[in-house]
Design an enzyme around this catalytic site. Structure first.
Site, mmCIF file in Angstrom:
data_model
loop_
_atom_site.group_PDB
_atom_site.id
_atom_site.type_symbol
_atom_site.label_atom_id
_atom_site.label_comp_id
_atom_site.label_asym_id
_atom_site.label_seq_id
_atom_site.Cartn_x
_atom_site.Cartn_y
_atom_site.Cartn_z
ATOM 1 N N CYS A 27 -1.402 -1.226 6.116
ATOM 2 C CA CYS A 27 -0.829 0.094 5.834
ATOM 3 C C CYS A 27 0.587 -0.001 5.296
ATOM 4 O O CYS A 27 1.265 -1.013 5.455
ATOM 5 C CB CYS A 27 -0.783 0.942 7.119
ATOM 6 S SG CYS A 27 -2.333 1.060 8.018
ATOM 7 N N CYS A 31 2.497 5.316 7.165
ATOM 8 C CA CYS A 31 1.128 5.726 7.468
ATOM 9 C C CYS A 31 1.091 6.638 8.700
ATOM 10 O O CYS A 31 1.759 6.387 9.704
ATOM 11 C CB CYS A 31 0.250 4.508 7.710
ATOM 12 S SG CYS A 31 -1.505 4.914 7.928
ATOM 13 N N CYS A 58 -5.731 0.601 3.794
ATOM 14 C CA CYS A 58 -5.981 1.775 4.635
ATOM 15 C C CYS A 58 -6.384 2.972 3.771
ATOM 16 O O CYS A 58 -5.795 3.225 2.722
ATOM 17 C CB CYS A 58 -4.711 2.095 5.427
ATOM 18 S SG CYS A 58 -4.777 3.640 6.353
ATOM 19 N N CYS A 61 -3.288 5.976 4.192
ATOM 20 C CA CYS A 61 -2.022 5.919 3.441
ATOM 21 C C CYS A 61 -2.153 5.285 2.066
ATOM 22 O O CYS A 61 -1.204 5.310 1.277
ATOM 23 C CB CYS A 61 -0.965 5.174 4.258
ATOM 24 S SG CYS A 61 -1.348 3.424 4.569
ATOM 25 N N CYS A 308 23.907 -0.126 -11.268
ATOM 26 C CA CYS A 308 24.556 -0.158 -9.953
ATOM 27 C C CYS A 308 23.780 -1.048 -8.983
ATOM 28 O O CYS A 308 24.297 -1.399 -7.915
ATOM 29 C CB CYS A 308 24.736 1.251 -9.396
ATOM 30 S SG CYS A 308 23.261 2.270 -9.403
#
Length: 340
Positions: A27, A31, A58, A61, A308
């Site tokens: 995951c 999740c 999964c 997610c 940056c």
């Protein structure tokens, strides 16, 4: 990492993935599935290692997907609108393409704050605005953009631009577009002078930055095409492919004179190298301005091009990055891999 996963901390997205030994799935940190016991998990810094060890992604997610990525079918719609803003897709057109109108509507509401049909209208009005700026007749522009009546065009134009087509000469707009990259979806803005924003779509301060740009230029920010977007997309693709070390697309940064000076110094950091905030302040000619320099870096609205991500702490640690520390790490790894 377990604590970050337990708290569903979004700042660790892309930093690690958690494999659950008892279920055989892996995951992302955010999740929502029930968390396993600490002794039943292991962590990976990429999805490839998790898969090679036998873990399955999964279904809750979806760790192999970018949650903000534009679906291919929707991207095709937006590409066609970019090429021809006068197009009008109706629900039946979406159905004929195998797309569910309600699904398309929900996606645009989530990612653009408007329905797909409203999104199409912004493209039309953006195109109409630019034609009026070039001196075309209001009636001709209305008909070219598919409006059957001048009153309908006037109402739609005013609702988006804030004034009537006849009085739009003094108005300004900033164009906005979603751009997909290997590190996630980015939002780009540009006016007639160049790119004024390039940020990852999940940046927390994104809405404030858009407000700042709108106020700075005294302009409406509207979905639409801009010649600088084509240059930007080409150069970003080359950058992520390791074929571009410097960007040439014109910029129109939004900030104070001090911030712009800091950003110009940022652009002198060679590809694949890093500097500290102290070094940035020294080059600026004000060694004591470390905090001000760091603040200016954080307010940079044009990621990657104004790099940056190449600024790190004096002790060599990766410091804050608006797009997420994991993206900063990935950008530095990309550049060092190509350079060395």
């Amino acid at each position: 990492m377990y604590q970050a996963s337990f708290e569903k901390n979004p700042e660790f997205e892309g930093v690690f993935w958690m494999g659950v030994k008892t279920t055989g799935i892996f995951c992302r940190p955010t999740c929502t599935a029930r968390k396993p016991k600490p002794e039943n998990v292991e962590f990976f810094d990429n999805t490839k290692d998790a898969i090679q060890k036998g873990y399955r992604p999964c279904k809750v997610c979806k760790p192999l997907e970018n949650p903000d990525e534009t679906p291919i079918e929707i991207q095709k719609l937006m590409d066609e609108l970019s090429e021809n803003p006068e197009l009008k897709f109706k629900d039946i057109d979406l159905i004929n393409r195998g797309m569910e109108p309600a699904t398309v509507r929900r996606w645009f509401l989530k990612h653009h704050g408007m329905t797909f049909h409203a999104f199409q209208r912004t493209f039309k009005i953006n195109s109409a605005f630019k034609k009026l700026q070039q001196g075309e007749n209001v009636l001709d522009v209305a008909l070219e953009n598919g409006y059957e009546s001048l009153s309908g065009f006037n109402d739609s134009f005013k609702s988006i631009i804030g004034t009537s087509p006849k009085n739009s000469k003094l108005e300004k707009i900033v164009d906005l577009k979603r751009i997909e990259t290997p590190l996630g979806t980015m939002i780009a803005c540009a006016n007639e002078n160049g790119i004024c924003m390039l940020e990852f779509s999940d940046r927390k301060s994104l809405s404030k930055e858009l407000d700042d740009i709108s106020k700075y230029f005294k302009a409406n920010i509207i979905q639409g095409e801009n010649p600088y977007f084509k240059i930007l997309e080409k150069e970003l693709e080359e950058y992520f492919d390791g074929k571009r070390l410097d960007f040439t697309v014109p910029l129109a940064p939004v900030g104070t004179d001090f911030q712009k000076n800091v950003w110009e110094i940022l652009r002198t950091i060679p590809y694949g190298t890093t500097r500290s905030y102290q070094q940035q302040a020294d080059i600026l000619g004000n060694p004591k301005a470390v905090r001000a320099v760091a603040n200016a870096n954080g307010l940079n609205k044009i990621s990657i091009i104004i790099p940056c991500h190449r600024v790190i702490g004096t002790n060599g640690t990766l410091t804050g990055y608006g797009g997420g520390i994991w993206r900063k790490q990935k950008l530095l790894e990309l550049e060092k891999a190509i350079l060395f």
